[in-house]
Design a protein around this motif. Structure first.
Motif, PDB file in Angstrom:
ATOM      1  N   ILE A 309       0.832  -1.202   0.000  1.00 45.09           N
ATOM      2  CA  ILE A 309       0.000   0.000   0.000  1.00 45.09           C
ATOM      3  C   ILE A 309       0.868   1.255   0.000  1.00 45.09           C
ATOM      4  CG2 ILE A 309      -1.610   1.362   1.415  1.00 45.09           C
ATOM      5  CD1 ILE A 309      -2.881  -1.335   2.254  1.00 45.09           C
ATOM      6  N   ASP A 310       1.926   1.238   0.810  1.00 41.75           N
ATOM      7  CA  ASP A 310       2.833   2.401   0.864  1.00 41.75           C
ATOM      8  C   ASP A 310       3.519   2.631  -0.474  1.00 41.75           C
ATOM      9  OD1 ASP A 310       2.173   2.871   3.479  1.00 41.75           O
ATOM     10  OD2 ASP A 310       3.972   1.979   4.341  1.00 41.75           O
ATOM     11  N   GLU A 311       3.913   1.549  -1.151  1.00 44.00           N
ATOM     12  CA  GLU A 311       4.557   1.685  -2.464  1.00 44.00           C
ATOM     13  C   GLU A 311       3.598   2.307  -3.473  1.00 44.00           C
ATOM     14  OE1 GLU A 311       7.598   1.273  -3.048  1.00 44.00           O
ATOM     15  OE2 GLU A 311       8.339  -0.022  -1.452  1.00 44.00           O
ATOM     16  N   ILE A 312       2.366   1.832  -3.462  1.00 49.88           N
ATOM     17  CA  ILE A 312       1.372   2.344  -4.415  1.00 49.88           C
ATOM     18  C   ILE A 312       1.071   3.811  -4.120  1.00 49.88           C
ATOM     19  CG2 ILE A 312      -1.022   2.115  -5.201  1.00 49.88           C
ATOM     20  CD1 ILE A 312      -0.734  -0.923  -4.539  1.00 49.88           C
ATOM     21  N   ARG A 313       0.947   4.152  -2.841  1.00 48.00           N
ATOM     22  CA  ARG A 313       0.665   5.537  -2.455  1.00 48.00           C
ATOM     23  C   ARG A 313       1.800   6.463  -2.904  1.00 48.00           C
ATOM     24  NH1 ARG A 313      -0.090   5.744   3.551  1.00 48.00           N
ATOM     25  NH2 ARG A 313       2.179   5.570   3.582  1.00 48.00           N
ATOM     26  N   THR A 314       3.034   6.012  -2.771  1.00 53.33           N
ATOM     27  CA  THR A 314       4.180   6.833  -3.166  1.00 53.33           C
ATOM     28  C   THR A 314       4.179   7.085  -4.663  1.00 53.33           C
ATOM     29  OG1 THR A 314       5.486   5.950  -1.333  1.00 53.33           O
ATOM     30  CG2 THR A 314       6.695   7.004  -3.111  1.00 53.33           C
ATOM     31  N   ILE A 315       3.852   6.071  -5.443  1.00 53.83           N
ATOM     32  CA  ILE A 315       3.788   6.245  -6.897  1.00 53.83           C
ATOM     33  C   ILE A 315       2.684   7.223  -7.275  1.00 53.83           C
ATOM     34  CG2 ILE A 315       3.225   5.074  -9.072  1.00 53.83           C
ATOM     35  CD1 ILE A 315       6.038   4.595  -8.231  1.00 53.83           C
ATOM     36  N   TYR A 316       1.548   7.157  -6.568  1.00 57.95           N
ATOM     37  CA  TYR A 316       0.467   8.112  -6.826  1.00 57.95           C
ATOM     38  C   TYR A 316       0.942   9.549  -6.603  1.00 57.95           C
ATOM     39  CZ  TYR A 316      -3.729   5.286  -7.660  1.00 57.95           C
ATOM     40  OH  TYR A 316      -4.686   4.483  -8.229  1.00 57.95           O
ATOM     41  N   GLY A 317       1.888   9.731  -5.658  1.00 59.48           N
ATOM     42  CA  GLY A 317       2.387  11.073  -5.381  1.00 59.48           C
ATOM     43  C   GLY A 317       3.621  11.400  -6.195  1.00 59.48           C
ATOM     44  N   ALA A 318       4.758  10.826  -5.786  1.00 59.68           N
ATOM     45  CA  ALA A 318       6.038  11.149  -6.422  1.00 59.68           C
ATOM     46  C   ALA A 318       6.075  10.733  -7.885  1.00 59.68           C
ATOM     47  CB  ALA A 318       7.179  10.470  -5.661  1.00 59.68           C
ATOM     48  N   GLY A 319       5.264   9.737  -8.255  1.00 57.25           N
ATOM     49  CA  GLY A 319       5.291   9.232  -9.626  1.00 57.25           C
ATOM     50  C   GLY A 319       4.894  10.252 -10.669  1.00 57.25           C
ATOM     51  N   HIS A 320       4.151  11.278 -10.264  1.00 59.60           N
ATOM     52  CA  HIS A 320       3.776  12.283 -11.269  1.00 59.60           C
ATOM     53  C   HIS A 320       4.223  13.693 -10.898  1.00 59.60           C
ATOM     54  CE1 HIS A 320       0.384  14.709  -9.587  1.00 59.60           C
ATOM     55  NE2 HIS A 320       0.360  13.740  -8.723  1.00 59.60           N
ATOM     56  N   LEU A 321       4.426  13.968  -9.604  1.00 62.42           N
ATOM     57  CA  LEU A 321       4.783  15.326  -9.197  1.00 62.42           C
ATOM     58  C   LEU A 321       6.127  15.772  -9.777  1.00 62.42           C
ATOM     59  CD1 LEU A 321       3.683  15.347  -5.443  1.00 62.42           C
ATOM     60  CD2 LEU A 321       2.644  16.614  -7.322  1.00 62.42           C
ATOM     61  N   THR A 322       7.093  14.841  -9.810  1.00 56.45           N
ATOM     62  CA  THR A 322       8.420  15.183 -10.327  1.00 56.45           C
ATOM     63  C   THR A 322       8.347  15.607 -11.793  1.00 56.45           C
ATOM     64  OG1 THR A 322       9.431  13.601  -8.803  1.00 56.45           O
ATOM     65  CG2 THR A 322      10.767  14.329 -10.651  1.00 56.45           C
ATOM     66  N   THR A 323       7.591  14.846 -12.590  1.00 58.35           N
ATOM     67  CA  THR A 323       7.478  15.171 -14.016  1.00 58.35           C
ATOM     68  C   THR A 323       6.682  16.446 -14.224  1.00 58.35           C
ATOM     69  OG1 THR A 323       7.341  12.773 -14.330  1.00 58.35           O
ATOM     70  CG2 THR A 323       7.055  14.137 -16.270  1.00 58.35           C
ATOM     71  N   THR A 324       5.648  16.663 -13.411  1.00 53.88           N
ATOM     72  CA  THR A 324       4.866  17.897 -13.501  1.00 53.88           C
ATOM     73  C   THR A 324       5.757  19.110 -13.267  1.00 53.88           C
ATOM     74  OG1 THR A 324       2.877  16.782 -12.696  1.00 53.88           O
ATOM     75  CG2 THR A 324       2.895  19.176 -12.552  1.00 53.88           C
ATOM     76  N   SER A 325       6.598  19.020 -12.238  1.00 53.80           N
ATOM     77  CA  SER A 325       7.524  20.107 -11.926  1.00 53.80           C
ATOM     78  C   SER A 325       8.497  20.340 -13.079  1.00 53.80           C
ATOM     79  CB  SER A 325       8.302  19.770 -10.640  1.00 53.80           C
ATOM     80  OG  SER A 325       9.321  20.709 -10.385  1.00 53.80           O
ATOM     81  N   LEU A 326       9.108  19.270 -13.583  1.00 52.27           N
ATOM     82  CA  LEU A 326      10.082  19.391 -14.665  1.00 52.27           C
ATOM     83  C   LEU A 326       9.463  20.024 -15.911  1.00 52.27           C
ATOM     84  CD1 LEU A 326      12.727  18.854 -16.160  1.00 52.27           C
ATOM     85  CD2 LEU A 326      12.020  16.465 -16.435  1.00 52.27           C
ATOM     86  N   LEU A 327       8.320  19.527 -16.339  1.00 57.74           N
ATOM     87  CA  LEU A 327       7.671  20.055 -17.542  1.00 57.74           C
ATOM     88  C   LEU A 327       7.294  21.529 -17.375  1.00 57.74           C
ATOM     89  CD1 LEU A 327       5.352  17.093 -18.609  1.00 57.74           C
ATOM     90  CD2 LEU A 327       7.120  18.161 -20.021  1.00 57.74           C
ATOM     91  N   SER A 328       6.784  21.862 -16.205  1.00 57.15           N
ATOM     92  CA  SER A 328       6.333  23.244 -15.971  1.00 57.15           C
ATOM     93  C   SER A 328       7.489  24.232 -16.043  1.00 57.15           C
ATOM     94  CB  SER A 328       5.654  23.338 -14.595  1.00 57.15           C
ATOM     95  OG  SER A 328       4.530  22.486 -14.528  1.00 57.15           O
ATOM     96  N   TRP A 329       8.586  23.912 -15.380  1.00 53.93           N
ATOM     97  CA  TRP A 329       9.730  24.829 -15.394  1.00 53.93           C
ATOM     98  C   TRP A 329      10.388  24.861 -16.773  1.00 53.93           C
ATOM     99  CZ3 TRP A 329       9.078  28.039 -11.804  1.00 53.93           C
ATOM    100  CH2 TRP A 329       8.684  27.665 -10.518  1.00 53.93           C
TER     101      TRP A 329
END
Length: 509
Positions: A309-329
């Motif tokens: 459950i913790d692994e899945i929750r982390t992917i839901y968060g970090a799995g897209h936030l990093t790319t969102t930040s990179l693309l935006s900047w």
């Protein structure tokens, strides 16, 4: 001696024990540790009971980050980490400060950071997460050590292996196509790409990692976002063990409720996957592979339901936030520096000839790669890497005691003029024309957007591939300039994000 006198003697003995233990923790240990570090040349702001330096740090951060920047400047170090910036100038590149009575060693020297992250003798494992961060990250790949980490890392390496990433290109392209169709209605108008990329990256991670869509997991993404915001808001608040549990504030109560709701939703998704299993196979995506090892007949290879459950929750968060930040900047920088936008567009057109990106073409995008690396240098998604000292050990000539936490500022490295030159705060993708090694003079610890060594982020290639696909398709269809309404407000919200979004004006190519 009467029973009452015996009782009072026992009570006074217990109280004395706890008083001595308390004084040892909040006075003796910090005093001794400060003297030990000072004898080795490591200084820092004085320890103050009971908060340490938390109030100073919070004040510095509020003074520097509570208002947007008047001009667009990429000089983020003094803004986002004012305490690190000020104290490295006052005390040197490595210094100590205090979170309550807990000593924190800040390291900004590349060679020392390399030694810590390579962790050859196991002296520098991951730092233990506490309070809000533990609720957000739990026992996941990003925090675990030993067998727990090894079991899941093997699955993650397989899922995000180069061959599997090739098969994800069409899914990623399909998601970008959906976004660009909506953008057709915004020709000549303003659009907030930060919001757009947030929806794009959640759709991509949903399809590639969970075999679903953003709408299927929308409520989980929203809950993880809320928990991330609570974590960022309380990052520099002190919790006293025992007492804090009795005096929980509204944020702590809310964080626990969100955590339980996230767990419940993920359990439901797992049950659906278990129900749909065929011949013991749960699917080849990341979710399926995690469910599979949670059912391993060999208990030594199995992970617990809670870890899954913790692994899945982390992917839901970090799995897209990093790319969102990179693309935006990236879009911000290209909207400002239109010559580089034109160069990247020309390269993309020559490579893909108007078609959707393919894996071979992505690998040949040299200019795009330079732009992404320079963006990651100026605006790294994760600003700080952490470790702890597990045993008496040395970094160079510095002797460190166990239980000390180590903080390594990625921002300090990426904005260090001694490494990158006097133009360190300028957007110059040409720095990376000869690759990362040449740009850093073979100093591998000078550029750490995804970490270093065996604990390098497993999603590195996933994130950069997704960014290249999205930017390639955008550039083939649109030109963009910065909106006059844009306000430069980079903020540290666990991930480096634009607080007020990034507004650009789109023009069809």
């Amino acid at each position: 001696m009467s029973e009452f006198e015996v009782f009072m003697l026992i009570l006074s003995t217990i109280l004395c024990f706890f008083l001595i233990r308390f004084l040892h923790t909040v006075w003796w240990t910090p005093t001794q540790l400060r003297a030990r570090m000072k004898s080795q040349g490591i200084r820092g702001p004085p320890y103050k009971f009971p908060n340490g330096n938390i109030k100073e740090i919070s004040y510095m951060r509020s003074q520097s980050m509570d208002k947007p920047l008047m001009d667009i400047s990429h000089d983020l170090f003094p803004r986002l980490q004012p305490h690190v910036y000020a104290w490295t100038k006052a005390y040197g590149s490595n210094f100590i400060c205090w979170h309550g009575s807990e000593c924190q060693l800040f390291v900004t020297e590349p060679e020392a950071i390399k030694e810590i992250l390579m962790n050859k003798d196991g002296a520098f494992p991951k730092m233990e997460m506490k309070s809000y961060a533990k609720k957000l990250l739990g026992e996941a790949l990003i925090t675990n050590e030993g067998e727990k980490w090894a079991k899941v890392r093997k699955v993650a390496n397989h899922t995000f292996h180069a061959d599997n990433l090739k098969s994800m290109v069409s899914e990623m392209s399909s998601c970008v196509t959906m976004m660009l169709k909506k953008w057709e209605d915004y020709g000549g108008k303003e659009i907030d790409v930060f919001k757009e990329f947030g929806m794009l990256t959640t759709e991509v991670i949903s399809r590639t990692a969970f075999g679903s869509s953003y709408m299927d997991g929308k409520h989980i993404f929203e809950m993880v976002a809320n928990l991330t915001a609570l974590t960022a808001r309380n990052l520099y608040k002190l919790r006293v063990p025992g007492i804090s549990f009795l005096l929980r504030n509204d944020d702590e109560v809310e964080a626990e409720k969100i955590q339980e709701r996230i767990k419940s939703s993920i359990r439901e998704n797992v049950r659906f996957r278990e129900r749909d299993a065929v011949d013991g196979e749960f699917g080849c995506d990341y979710l399926g592979q995690l469910v599979k090892i949670s059912h391993e007949p060999d208990v030594r290879k199995r992970i617990s339901t809670e870890q899954m459950i913790d692994e899945i929750r982390t992917i839901y968060g970090a799995g897209h936030l990093t790319t969102t930040s990179l693309l935006s900047w990236c879009v911000l920088l290209l909207a400002i520096h239109t010559k580089w936008q034109d160069k990247a567009r020309e390269e993309v057109k020559q490579t893909f000839q108007g078609n959707n990106p393919d894996s071979d073409g992505i690998a040949r995008l040299k200019i795009m790669n330079m732009i992404i690396n320079e963006c990651l240098r100026l605006y790294p998604p994760v600003l700080t890497l952490t470790r702890k000292v597990a045993k008496n050990t040395k970094i160079g000539q510095l002797c460190l005691p166990p239980k000390m936490n180590i903080y390594m500022s990625v921002l300090a490295l990426h904005h260090n003029p001694q490494i990158w030159g006097h133009d360190v705060h300028l957007f110059k993708p040409e720095r990376f024309a000869g690759g990362v090694a040449k740009a850093t003079n073979n100093n591998t610890a000078a550029f750490l957007p995804f970490g270093l060594g065996i604990r390098t982020c497993v999603g590195l290639n996933f994130t950069t591939n997704e960014a290249k696909i999205a930017l390639s398709m955008i550039l083939q269809n649109f030109k963009f300039t910065l909106s006059p309404n844009y306000v430069h407000y980079p903020t540290d919200a666990f991930i480096l994000t634009p607080k007020n979004g990034i507004q650009v004006i789109l023009q069809k190519v």
